[in-house]
Design an enzyme around this catalytic site. Sequence first.
Site, mmCIF file in Angstrom:
data_model
loop_
_atom_site.group_PDB
_atom_site.id
_atom_site.type_symbol
_atom_site.label_atom_id
_atom_site.label_comp_id
_atom_site.label_asym_id
_atom_site.label_seq_id
_atom_site.Cartn_x
_atom_site.Cartn_y
_atom_site.Cartn_z
ATOM 1 N N LEU A 83 1.342 -1.300 -0.042
ATOM 2 C CA LEU A 83 -0.494 0.214 0.025
ATOM 3 C C LEU A 83 1.081 0.918 -0.337
ATOM 4 O O LEU A 83 2.094 1.178 0.494
ATOM 5 C CB LEU A 83 -0.704 0.329 1.022
ATOM 6 C CG LEU A 83 -2.078 -1.256 1.304
ATOM 7 C CD1 LEU A 83 -2.732 -0.970 3.409
ATOM 8 C CD2 LEU A 83 -3.436 -0.410 0.813
ATOM 9 N N GLU A 114 -10.462 0.599 7.421
ATOM 10 C CA GLU A 114 -10.018 -0.312 8.295
ATOM 11 C C GLU A 114 -8.754 -0.395 9.433
ATOM 12 O O GLU A 114 -8.199 0.617 8.345
ATOM 13 C CB GLU A 114 -9.831 -2.065 7.098
ATOM 14 C CG GLU A 114 -11.092 -2.362 6.213
ATOM 15 C CD GLU A 114 -10.820 -3.616 5.523
ATOM 16 O OE1 GLU A 114 -9.041 -4.082 5.004
ATOM 17 O OE2 GLU A 114 -10.907 -3.405 4.143
ATOM 18 N N LYS A 116 -5.189 -0.604 10.608
ATOM 19 C CA LYS A 116 -3.847 -1.636 9.606
ATOM 20 C C LYS A 116 -2.978 -1.915 10.457
ATOM 21 O O LYS A 116 -2.796 -1.604 11.570
ATOM 22 C CB LYS A 116 -3.206 -0.090 8.890
ATOM 23 C CG LYS A 116 -1.729 -0.436 7.648
ATOM 24 C CD LYS A 116 -1.044 0.712 7.304
ATOM 25 C CE LYS A 116 -0.011 -0.548 6.412
ATOM 26 N NZ LYS A 116 0.612 -1.098 7.020
ATOM 27 N N ASP A 118 -0.784 -4.188 12.582
ATOM 28 C CA ASP A 118 0.206 -4.498 12.083
ATOM 29 C C ASP A 118 0.758 -5.748 12.728
ATOM 30 O O ASP A 118 1.723 -6.146 13.926
ATOM 31 C CB ASP A 118 1.358 -3.689 13.881
ATOM 32 C CG ASP A 118 2.897 -2.850 13.402
ATOM 33 O OD1 ASP A 118 3.345 -2.895 12.351
ATOM 34 O OD2 ASP A 118 3.410 -2.025 14.290
ATOM 35 N N TYR A 225 -8.278 -9.080 5.475
ATOM 36 C CA TYR A 225 -8.741 -8.387 4.733
ATOM 37 C C TYR A 225 -8.797 -8.779 3.293
ATOM 38 O O TYR A 225 -9.665 -7.119 2.945
ATOM 39 C CB TYR A 225 -8.239 -7.361 5.054
ATOM 40 C CG TYR A 225 -6.616 -7.108 5.071
ATOM 41 C CD1 TYR A 225 -5.551 -7.623 3.816
ATOM 42 C CD2 TYR A 225 -5.323 -7.767 5.563
ATOM 43 C CE1 TYR A 225 -4.600 -7.430 3.732
ATOM 44 C CE2 TYR A 225 -4.134 -7.333 5.730
ATOM 45 C CZ TYR A 225 -3.040 -8.036 4.722
ATOM 46 O OH TYR A 225 -1.930 -7.876 4.296
ATOM 47 N N LYS A 314 -1.031 6.258 8.020
ATOM 48 C CA LYS A 314 -0.574 5.936 9.385
ATOM 49 C C LYS A 314 -0.276 6.856 9.875
ATOM 50 O O LYS A 314 -0.601 8.152 10.197
ATOM 51 C CB LYS A 314 1.119 6.220 8.686
ATOM 52 C CG LYS A 314 1.431 4.696 7.339
ATOM 53 C CD LYS A 314 1.378 3.705 7.913
ATOM 54 C CE LYS A 314 2.577 3.044 8.646
ATOM 55 N NZ LYS A 314 3.114 2.855 7.927
ATOM 56 N N CYS A 408 23.583 9.664 47.287
ATOM 57 C CA CYS A 408 23.035 11.008 46.849
ATOM 58 C C CYS A 408 23.335 12.278 46.146
ATOM 59 O O CYS A 408 23.939 12.944 46.614
ATOM 60 C CB CYS A 408 21.928 10.637 48.262
ATOM 61 S SG CYS A 408 21.272 12.434 47.528
ATOM 62 N N CYS A 411 21.781 14.842 48.727
ATOM 63 C CA CYS A 411 21.925 15.173 49.751
ATOM 64 C C CYS A 411 23.618 14.844 50.001
ATOM 65 O O CYS A 411 24.082 15.179 51.356
ATOM 66 C CB CYS A 411 21.339 15.126 50.552
ATOM 67 S SG CYS A 411 20.642 12.857 51.353
ATOM 68 N N CYS A 426 18.855 6.580 48.384
ATOM 69 C CA CYS A 426 19.811 7.229 48.961
ATOM 70 C C CYS A 426 18.747 7.526 50.761
ATOM 71 O O CYS A 426 17.874 6.779 50.981
ATOM 72 C CB CYS A 426 19.091 8.720 48.462
ATOM 73 S SG CYS A 426 18.992 9.792 49.990
ATOM 74 N N CYS A 432 17.251 14.447 53.216
ATOM 75 C CA CYS A 432 17.488 14.855 51.611
ATOM 76 C C CYS A 432 16.535 15.230 50.824
ATOM 77 O O CYS A 432 14.814 15.488 51.140
ATOM 78 C CB CYS A 432 17.257 13.238 50.989
ATOM 79 S SG CYS A 432 17.660 13.308 49.237
HETATM 80 S S1 IVH Z 1 -4.376 -4.559 2.081
HETATM 81 C C1 IVH Z 1 -3.439 -4.408 -2.357
HETATM 82 N N1 IVH Z 1 -5.542 -4.324 4.279
HETATM 83 O O1 IVH Z 1 -0.283 -3.834 5.046
HETATM 84 C C2 IVH Z 1 -3.954 -4.330 -0.765
HETATM 85 N N2 IVH Z 1 -3.251 -4.347 3.710
HETATM 86 O O2 IVH Z 1 1.095 -1.512 3.110
HETATM 87 C C3 IVH Z 1 -3.085 -5.083 0.506
HETATM 88 N N3 IVH Z 1 -2.009 -4.508 6.376
HETATM 89 O O3 IVH Z 1 1.476 -6.043 3.305
HETATM 90 C C4 IVH Z 1 -2.787 -4.776 1.519
HETATM 91 N N4 IVH Z 1 -3.763 -4.174 7.880
HETATM 92 O O4 IVH Z 1 0.332 -6.386 5.420
HETATM 93 C C5 IVH Z 1 -4.647 -4.196 4.080
HETATM 94 N N5 IVH Z 1 -6.454 -4.107 6.701
HETATM 95 C C6 IVH Z 1 -5.331 -3.847 5.749
HETATM 96 C C7 IVH Z 1 -4.549 -4.156 6.430
HETATM 97 C C8 IVH Z 1 -3.063 -3.967 5.576
HETATM 98 C C9 IVH Z 1 -2.487 -4.304 7.595
HETATM 99 C C10 IVH Z 1 -0.142 -4.211 5.773
HETATM 100 C C11 IVH Z 1 -0.289 -5.929 4.720
HETATM 101 C C12 IVH Z 1 -0.105 -5.165 3.618
HETATM 102 C C13 IVH Z 1 1.004 -3.594 4.076
HETATM 103 C C14 IVH Z 1 0.982 -2.989 3.241
#
Ligand code: IVH
Length: 670
Positions: A83, A114, A116, A118, A225, A314, A408, A411, A426, A432
């Site tokens: 992305l 959605e 993102k 991690d 997703y 982000k 210390c 003091c 201390c 102190c």
């Molecule tokens: S969609 C074509 N949806 O982000 C779209 N990716 O930077 C492909 N990721 O490799 C990804 N949450 O590991 C999508 N809700 C979400 C996501 C998501 C995390 C991660 C995924 C992807 C990376 C892309």
Amino acid sequence: MTESVSNHIEQLRKTINDHNHAYYVLDDPTITDIEYDRLLRELQQLEEQHPDLITPDSPTQRVGAKADSAFAEVEHLVPMLSLDNVFDEDELSQFARRINERLENDENRAIVCEPKLDGLAVSLLYEKGKLVQAATRGDGRIGENITQNVRTIKSVPLELRGNYPDKVEVRGEVFMTKASFESINEAARANDEKVFANPRNAAAGSLRQLDPAITAKRNLSIYVYSLGLADGVDLAGSHYDRLQQIKSWGLPICPEVKLKQGFTECLEYYHDILNRRDDLPYEIDGVVYKVDDIEDQEQLGFVARAPRWAIAHKFPAQEETTVLEKVDFQVGRTGAITPVARLQPVFVGGVTVSNATLHNMDEINRLDVHEGDTVIIRRAGDVIPQVMSVIKERRPKDAKAISMLTECPICQSPVEREEDQAIYRCTGGLFCQAQRKEAIKHFASRKAMNIDGLGDKLVEQMSEAKLITSIADLYRLTVEQLITLERMGEKSAENLINALEKSKQTTLAKFIYSLGIREVGEVTAQTLAVELNDIDTVKASSEQELVALPDIGPIVAKHIVAFFANEENNKVIADLIELGVNWPKVEKPSADEQPLLGKTIVLTGSFEAMSRNEAKDKLVALGAKVSGSVSAKTDLVIAGPGAGSKLKKAQELKIEVADEEQLIALLNNN
Ligand code: IVH
């Protein structure tokens, strides 16, 4: 006989899979963990007796044999894309503009929002409803075959349900919840093993294990997703509906996925999720917006390796690197000496950070941090910034190791380490100045004597100016003295004197808490007040008598006795009383005045009719113990709007949860 055993086994498998589905996909558990384990054990036992009836998709067969070398390569049938990112509203509106240029202009276009997640992208391939392959993203075209490991993830169905396609490949994110991450690291620490830096690394490390039995123990999760490919069913025409379709096949979708209209709503979603980020059970690093209409997606197409119809928005990074220039040692209220890292200022977690805590010497040794090192700093939510790790490769030649002081810094009293403890102290006590200052701040604080307007800064100022050297001195202050302080007008000085006067009327529990006796928090202070009824009895109690009281252990008892053995402390108490500090006589309440006696209650979220502190005082008055964290010992959690992880934990532990209305009813009826 075998016929009926085989039926029974089939029935058990179906029941277990249904419970799994209810738990992971519908987010609506249908049985307790214990009952679930019982079913699984029963199935295991039957399969042990009848090994010929074991099938690869039985819920007992998630953990397979060890792989002997590296993972095999897998070519993705449809490439796994990445992305593009935006970091602010400007960049987001450019993205919106580009879409409106390429498609029909539409301010209210349907967009799926959605989190993102991690973690790590994986693809799951199902044929005839059975999981046949799982792969990492790799370079997007070729990934690694991690089927054996993915099979151990309990939320990955080994078999689909409903009207699924004959052949279907879905993509999703494998991640580790914050709770699993904490417990895995806790176990690693206890065994002196290496800890993971964050849940993402932990998930990655766990997925790349050659032994699936190890992966199984790591308690990974998945949310799906997107769809890679699907043969043999009609697919919905929008992304959101496709997600619902995927869910109907038994695959888990993140419950935070929402369908919005236009980018203004997307931004609202972004801010809402950002606000709740710390309360979500998993880590996210932003949100993803996806054009909902599939035809529109197709028309927009791709640039390089990312779609034009989706973008990641982000969050500000929670981790950054910077240089640790120096370590200072701070002296706390109880003399504990805490190393503090002075950093080259760095923007992290949305603010500029120039200090981070290093906790204690053990932590410094564990990190092996030197002055001059480049370090990774983490600032999550409102938590104090932490030094996560050191980038050893970037250590300069003149980096300086850090050792504990012997004196210390304030003091010059000797510094001592208590047996079996990571903390150095201390030994100066109230001699102190640092400890005195902290003791005064604590005394004035809201939960203690609640001296309105007397914040930490003002205490600092007054002790620097030598207006006060002990807590009792506070009640000797005059307006004339106060107006000598910088930025202190006559009006503010008068207000402060009034606030001091007002604070003299307190309760025994608050007074005991205000004294800042080591390990004596609000709950212990309350116990002492209720059980012993006056300060002279507390003063005269032996360790033996104290440990006989509810919830008072030997260490706290020792600290209490030591505190009152110190003449200096007794003098301060006598002075305070002489200066007018007073409280109503405590009568030991009868059981019917304390209907909540023995109940442990946790308050979370915010309330409308009263503050959380007021609610707490009222509950304590009725005999309840009000605790800050949810555990198996909690009897009731009262959750107002905005409640997060504590509420979630209560639900996990199946603890009774009440709302504000029920709280008010509880207070009124008692
Ligand atoms: S969609 C074509 N949806 O982000 C779209 N990716 O930077 C492909 N990721 O490799 C990804 N949450 O590991 C999508 N809700 C979400 C996501 C998501 C995390 C991660 C995924 C992807 C990376 C892309």
